[in-house]
Design an enzyme around this catalytic site. Structure first.
Site, PDB file in Angstrom:
ATOM      1  N   ASN A 141      50.289  45.842  42.874  1.00  0.00           N
ATOM      2  CA  ASN A 141      48.848  45.620  42.927  1.00  0.00           C
ATOM      3  C   ASN A 141      48.538  44.209  43.422  1.00  0.00           C
ATOM      4  O   ASN A 141      48.405  43.282  42.634  1.00  0.00           O
ATOM      5  CB  ASN A 141      48.236  45.839  41.539  1.00  0.00           C
ATOM      6  CG  ASN A 141      46.719  45.755  41.558  1.00  0.00           C
ATOM      7  OD1 ASN A 141      46.103  45.451  42.573  1.00  0.00           O
ATOM      8  ND2 ASN A 141      46.111  46.021  40.420  1.00  0.00           N
ATOM      9  N   ARG A 167      48.762  49.499  45.946  1.00  0.00           N
ATOM     10  CA  ARG A 167      47.314  49.430  46.109  1.00  0.00           C
ATOM     11  C   ARG A 167      46.958  48.860  47.475  1.00  0.00           C
ATOM     12  O   ARG A 167      47.446  47.800  47.872  1.00  0.00           O
ATOM     13  CB  ARG A 167      46.696  48.544  45.029  1.00  0.00           C
ATOM     14  CG  ARG A 167      45.198  48.324  45.203  1.00  0.00           C
ATOM     15  CD  ARG A 167      44.744  47.099  44.439  1.00  0.00           C
ATOM     16  NE  ARG A 167      43.324  46.821  44.640  1.00  0.00           N
ATOM     17  CZ  ARG A 167      42.776  45.614  44.519  1.00  0.00           C
ATOM     18  NH1 ARG A 167      43.532  44.581  44.215  1.00  0.00           N
ATOM     19  NH2 ARG A 167      41.483  45.442  44.716  1.00  0.00           N
ATOM     20  N   HIS A 179      37.130  48.258  45.004  1.00  0.00           N
ATOM     21  CA  HIS A 179      37.440  48.284  43.566  1.00  0.00           C
ATOM     22  C   HIS A 179      37.479  49.712  43.019  1.00  0.00           C
ATOM     23  O   HIS A 179      37.300  49.926  41.822  1.00  0.00           O
ATOM     24  CB  HIS A 179      36.436  47.460  42.755  1.00  0.00           C
ATOM     25  CG  HIS A 179      36.527  45.983  42.994  1.00  0.00           C
ATOM     26  ND1 HIS A 179      35.434  45.205  43.300  1.00  0.00           N
ATOM     27  CD2 HIS A 179      37.595  45.143  43.010  1.00  0.00           C
ATOM     28  CE1 HIS A 179      35.814  43.951  43.467  1.00  0.00           C
ATOM     29  NE2 HIS A 179      37.134  43.885  43.303  1.00  0.00           N
ATOM     30  N   HIS A 188      32.753  45.613  37.773  1.00  0.00           N
ATOM     31  CA  HIS A 188      34.066  44.990  37.947  1.00  0.00           C
ATOM     32  C   HIS A 188      33.813  43.550  38.341  1.00  0.00           C
ATOM     33  O   HIS A 188      33.437  43.253  39.481  1.00  0.00           O
ATOM     34  CB  HIS A 188      34.886  45.704  39.020  1.00  0.00           C
ATOM     35  CG  HIS A 188      36.235  45.058  39.224  1.00  0.00           C
ATOM     36  ND1 HIS A 188      37.383  45.584  38.694  1.00  0.00           N
ATOM     37  CD2 HIS A 188      36.595  43.915  39.867  1.00  0.00           C
ATOM     38  CE1 HIS A 188      38.407  44.799  39.005  1.00  0.00           C
ATOM     39  NE2 HIS A 188      37.943  43.779  39.725  1.00  0.00           N
ATOM     40  N   ARG A 191      33.951  34.209  47.740  1.00  0.00           N
ATOM     41  CA  ARG A 191      33.238  34.961  48.764  1.00  0.00           C
ATOM     42  C   ARG A 191      31.736  34.839  48.552  1.00  0.00           C
ATOM     43  O   ARG A 191      31.247  34.848  47.415  1.00  0.00           O
ATOM     44  CB  ARG A 191      33.663  36.428  48.746  1.00  0.00           C
ATOM     45  CG  ARG A 191      34.939  36.691  49.502  1.00  0.00           C
ATOM     46  CD  ARG A 191      35.436  38.096  49.313  1.00  0.00           C
ATOM     47  NE  ARG A 191      36.368  38.175  48.192  1.00  0.00           N
ATOM     48  CZ  ARG A 191      36.905  39.284  47.737  1.00  0.00           C
ATOM     49  NH1 ARG A 191      36.602  40.445  48.287  1.00  0.00           N
ATOM     50  NH2 ARG A 191      37.749  39.266  46.734  1.00  0.00           N
ATOM     51  N   GLU A 233      44.426  49.375  36.696  1.00  0.00           N
ATOM     52  CA  GLU A 233      44.599  49.986  38.008  1.00  0.00           C
ATOM     53  C   GLU A 233      45.994  50.578  38.151  1.00  0.00           C
ATOM     54  O   GLU A 233      46.193  51.539  38.901  1.00  0.00           O
ATOM     55  CB  GLU A 233      44.338  48.942  39.099  1.00  0.00           C
ATOM     56  CG  GLU A 233      42.879  48.528  39.190  1.00  0.00           C
ATOM     57  CD  GLU A 233      42.677  47.210  39.921  1.00  0.00           C
ATOM     58  OE1 GLU A 233      41.753  47.122  40.744  1.00  0.00           O
ATOM     59  OE2 GLU A 233      43.439  46.262  39.646  1.00  0.00           O
TER      60      GLU A 233
END
Length: 370
Positions: free
Chosen positions: A10, A55, A144, A170, A203, A344
């Site tokens: 991941n 992932r 996500h 998330h 970001r 995840e």
């Protein structure tokens, strides 16, 4: 379900996590990759995996379910790298190292975009020229998805069924919200790339699209603009750090930039959460996951207070002491509010077992769990 031991890989925007799961999803070992050779980590694991799940943030329109990785799939995943420059190259690099360390072990790609394959056209469509949309595949993909899918499944276990109208938050270094109707994604805050939506650690989130164009026209290169939007904006651009814990400490010291950054962060979070509830026509459950969502009581308290007009209210003590999956709903609330630990790895393992046991490697379909 086949008795397979699954190694999940991941890569995140700021991390790399490897987990080895037994056939019943018992976590045999877990290791964080940065600063360590993946091959060395694998040699320390208590058993060799039977399969690998990796992932990938972006599957484009082609991959809306997990798919077994071969040379053709790998090539197409390389083609998608510019749509998720913080993630896709990291996943491809990890895949290369894993395959070198474990040759012959089957590997399956699982996609964050897949959960959002159920987005209705109204939510997925950008108002751009048709020629552009068709030629370049311009649409809202959402991200996500592995985290959202697991959070929905775990919430259903905790509450005895899937709430009809859920907003899953998330919140981490990367952050997005998802409106979930009867278990299916119907709206989300990230778009064509993971840049859209909330203010994140580095970001920018949603900005006027004219800003990058203006900067390029005034001398900045497209590469410099893209790098700044991905790596030097968001909380980092506002405060000099993307670490929410550090920003909290600065805010307690009445640092002006930190206080302003938190106000901007929460303004965007409140507005986007309200937009998700509008897409659902109301709210039955609010779920927090991700590093900030799981570990920052202040973020949870402030958002539930902001959404109190919808019926959200949480118990202060349970919020302050939440550790792992927690129902924080206060006695007088009409909306259930929970914290769900992000897993995840479990969602990846579910997808890997399904692909390897059913033989369905088409990569098609809609609404995959992985």
């Amino acid at each position: 379900m086949a008795a397979l031991k699954i190694l999940t890989v991941n890569p995140g925007s700021s991390s790399l996590k490897l987990s080895l799961l037994d056939h019943d999803d018992t976590l045999l070992t877990e290791d964080a990759g940065p600063g360590h050779e993946i091959a060395d980590i694998i040699t320390r694991m208590p058993a060799e995996p039977d399969a690998i799940g990796v992932r990938f943030v972006h599957g484009g329109t082609r991959y809306t379910e997990p798919i077994r990785i071969d040379a053709a799939v790998t090539e197409h995943l390389h083609d998608l790298a510019d749509l998720a420059p913080l993630h896709q190259p990291a996943s491809l690099h990890a895949l290369s190292e894993i395959k070198s360390a474990l040759p012959g072990v089957p590997a399956v790609a699982c996609f964050d975009t897949a959960f959002h394959a159920t987005l209705p056209d109204a939510a997925a469509t950008y108002a751009l020229p048709a020629e552009w949309r068709e030629r370049f595949g311009l649409r809202r993909y959402g991200f996500h998805g592995l985290s959202f899918s697991y959070a929905v499944r775990r919430t259903a276990e905790l509450l005895g069924g899937i709430p009809p109208r859920m907003v899953v938050c998330h919140l981490g270094s990367g952050a997005s919200l998802c409106a979930v109707a009867e278990g299916r994604s119907v709206d989300t805050t990230m778009g064509f790339t993971p840049l859209e939506g909330l203010i994140m650690a580095s970001r920018a989130g949603s900005i006027d699209p004219g800003i990058p164009l203006w900067l390029i026209e005034h001398g900045l290169s497209p590469q410099d603009v893209n790098s700044a939007l991905e790596r030097a904006s968001g909380l980092r651009g506002l405060t000099g750090t993307g670490d929410m814990r550090r920003i909290r400490d600065l805010a307690e010291q009445r640092d002006v930039n930190a206080l302003a950054a938190l106000d901007a962060y929460h303004h965007r979070l409140r507005a986007c959460a309200a937009a998700m509830t509008a897409s659902l026509g109301g709210l039955d459950a609010l779920v927090f996951t991700g590093g900030v969502g799981e570990h920052d009581p202040s973020v949870r308290m402030r958002l539930t207070e902001d959404l109190a007009y919808l019926g959200t209210s949480i118990d202060p003590d349970r919020n302050a002491t939440a550790d792992g999956d927690t129902d924080m709903t206060s006695a007088d609330a009409s909306v259930r509010t929970l914290v769900v630990t992000a897993r995840e790895d479990l969602e990846i393992a579910t997808g890997v077992r399904r692909i390897l046991t059913t033989g369905d490697e088409s990569g098609g379909g809609r609404g995959s769990t992985c």
